[in-house]
Design an enzyme around this catalytic site. Structure first.
Site, PDB file in Angstrom:
ATOM      1  N   CYS A   1      -5.767  23.260  33.010  1.00 27.43           N
ATOM      2  CA  CYS A   1      -6.212  22.106  32.209  1.00 27.43           C
ATOM      3  C   CYS A   1      -7.293  22.514  31.209  1.00 27.43           C
ATOM      4  O   CYS A   1      -7.313  22.038  30.074  1.00 27.43           O
ATOM      5  CB  CYS A   1      -6.696  20.982  33.112  1.00 27.43           C
ATOM      6  SG  CYS A   1      -5.329  20.188  33.991  1.00 27.43           S
TER       7      CYS A   1
ATOM      8  N   CYS B   1      -1.429  17.722  36.478  1.00 26.50           N
ATOM      9  CA  CYS B   1      -2.794  17.252  36.701  1.00 26.50           C
ATOM     10  C   CYS B   1      -3.099  16.031  35.830  1.00 26.50           C
ATOM     11  O   CYS B   1      -2.489  15.835  34.771  1.00 26.50           O
ATOM     12  CB  CYS B   1      -3.795  18.342  36.335  1.00 26.50           C
ATOM     13  SG  CYS B   1      -3.805  19.753  37.443  1.00 26.50           S
TER      14      CYS B   1
ATOM     15  N   GLU C   1       2.506  14.182  41.386  1.00 33.38           N
ATOM     16  CA  GLU C   1       3.015  15.286  42.213  1.00 33.38           C
ATOM     17  C   GLU C   1       4.534  15.261  42.311  1.00 33.38           C
ATOM     18  O   GLU C   1       5.195  14.334  41.827  1.00 33.38           O
ATOM     19  CB  GLU C   1       2.353  15.227  43.596  1.00 33.38           C
ATOM     20  CG  GLU C   1       0.848  15.414  43.461  1.00 33.38           C
ATOM     21  CD  GLU C   1       0.117  15.564  44.773  1.00 33.38           C
ATOM     22  OE1 GLU C   1       0.671  15.219  45.833  1.00 33.38           O
ATOM     23  OE2 GLU C   1      -1.029  16.044  44.729  1.00 33.38           O
TER      24      GLU C   1
ATOM     25  N   GLU D   1      -5.662  15.466  33.933  1.00 28.74           N
ATOM     26  CA  GLU D   1      -6.183  15.817  32.608  1.00 28.74           C
ATOM     27  C   GLU D   1      -5.035  16.126  31.644  1.00 28.74           C
ATOM     28  O   GLU D   1      -5.032  15.704  30.492  1.00 28.74           O
ATOM     29  CB  GLU D   1      -7.089  17.056  32.684  1.00 28.74           C
ATOM     30  CG  GLU D   1      -8.294  16.895  33.590  1.00 28.74           C
ATOM     31  CD  GLU D   1      -8.041  17.302  35.041  1.00 28.74           C
ATOM     32  OE1 GLU D   1      -6.939  17.018  35.570  1.00 28.74           O
ATOM     33  OE2 GLU D   1      -8.947  17.908  35.637  1.00 28.74           O
TER      34      GLU D   1
ATOM     35  N   CYS E   1      -8.944  22.164  36.629  1.00 28.07           N
ATOM     36  CA  CYS E   1      -8.387  23.485  36.957  1.00 28.07           C
ATOM     37  C   CYS E   1      -8.318  24.352  35.701  1.00 28.07           C
ATOM     38  O   CYS E   1      -8.470  23.863  34.569  1.00 28.07           O
ATOM     39  CB  CYS E   1      -7.004  23.338  37.597  1.00 28.07           C
ATOM     40  SG  CYS E   1      -5.675  23.033  36.421  1.00 28.07           S
TER      41      CYS E   1
ATOM     42  N   ASN F   1      -2.845  12.276  38.229  1.00 26.38           N
ATOM     43  CA  ASN F   1      -2.004  13.391  38.664  1.00 26.38           C
ATOM     44  C   ASN F   1      -0.680  12.845  39.202  1.00 26.38           C
ATOM     45  O   ASN F   1      -0.629  11.761  39.791  1.00 26.38           O
ATOM     46  CB  ASN F   1      -2.701  14.326  39.651  1.00 26.38           C
ATOM     47  CG  ASN F   1      -3.360  13.640  40.834  1.00 26.38           C
ATOM     48  OD1 ASN F   1      -3.704  12.468  40.779  1.00 26.38           O
ATOM     49  ND2 ASN F   1      -3.546  14.385  41.906  1.00 26.38           N
TER      50      ASN F   1
HETATM   51  N1  THU Z   1      -5.435  18.127  40.214  1.00 26.97           N
HETATM   52  C1  THU Z   1      -5.699  17.437  39.049  1.00 26.97           C
HETATM   53  O1  THU Z   1      -5.109  16.384  38.791  1.00 26.97           O
HETATM   54  N2  THU Z   1      -6.595  17.986  38.181  1.00 26.97           N
HETATM   55  C2  THU Z   1      -7.234  19.168  38.381  1.00 26.97           C
HETATM   56  O2  THU Z   1      -7.883  19.662  37.471  1.00 26.97           O
HETATM   57  C3  THU Z   1      -7.162  19.822  39.689  1.00 26.97           C
HETATM   58  C4  THU Z   1      -6.064  19.376  40.576  1.00 26.97           C
HETATM   59  C5  THU Z   1      -4.453  17.560  41.148  1.00 26.97           C
HETATM   60  C6  THU Z   1      -3.194  18.360  41.297  1.00 26.97           C
HETATM   61  C7  THU Z   1      -2.709  17.928  42.663  1.00 26.97           C
HETATM   62  O3  THU Z   1      -1.943  16.738  42.528  1.00 26.97           O
HETATM   63  C8  THU Z   1      -3.987  17.600  43.426  1.00 26.97           C
HETATM   64  O4  THU Z   1      -5.000  17.459  42.440  1.00 26.97           O
HETATM   65  C9  THU Z   1      -4.393  18.651  44.427  1.00 26.97           C
HETATM   66  O5  THU Z   1      -4.428  19.900  43.843  1.00 26.97           O
END
Ligand code: THU
Length: 135
Positions: free
Chosen positions: A93, A53, A44, A55, A90, A42
């Site tokens: 994704c 994310c 940010e 994925e 999520c 991920n």
């Molecule tokens: N996140 C992912 O990388 N994958 C997911 O399917 C759920 C959330 C990340 C996004 C963000 O950087 C952190 O997790 C908190 O939401």
């Protein structure tokens, strides 16, 4: 490529997570039908919404390299240290997976370790999904 090895590669990818805001580190390893694995973390952003994310990072790396056929994705996540809970993908994704994968065949492996994981089809993770075959 077995589940253990794919999870190991997801754990490795998680080390690269760029998470100055949530501190929640996610790693993914996406297995293509030709045997190649695409890792993602991920990423940010100070403006929050541009966050990507793990994925989707893995999928977009693969698709931009010309891959279109996939077998499985392993996902691990959690705060610093070894994961303690499953990090489920999520909804956004899951929808991206739906675009490129056969929901009855593509497997989503959510793991806390190489030994402890859940292995489900995309159809189980996203029932009645809307995808390319809907149009
Ligand atoms: N996140 C992912 O990388 N994958 C997911 O399917 C759920 C959330 C990340 C996004 C963000 O950087 C952190 O997790 C908190 O939401």
């Amino acid at each position: 490529m077995d589940n253990r090895e794919l999870i190991r590669l997801a754990l490795e990818a998680r080390e690269k997570a760029y998470v100055p805001y949530s501190k929640y580190m996610v790693g993914a390893a996406l297995l293509a039908k030709n045997g190649k694995v695409y890792q993602g973390c991920n990423i940010e952003n100070a403006a929050y919404t541009p966050t990507n994310c793990a994925e989707r990072t893995a999928f977009f790396k693969a698709v931009s390299d010309g891959e279109r056929e996939f077998v499985a994705i392993a996902i691990v996540g959690g705060y610093q240290g070894a994961p303690v809970n499953y990090a489920y993908p999520c909804g956004v994704c899951r929808q991206v997976m739906m675009e490129f994968c056969n929901p009855k065949e593509f497997r989503v492996i959510t793991a806390v370790s190489e030994d402890e994981y859940m292995d489900k089809t995309l159809a189980e993770m996203l029932p009645h999904g809307f995808g390319p075959s809907s149009l």
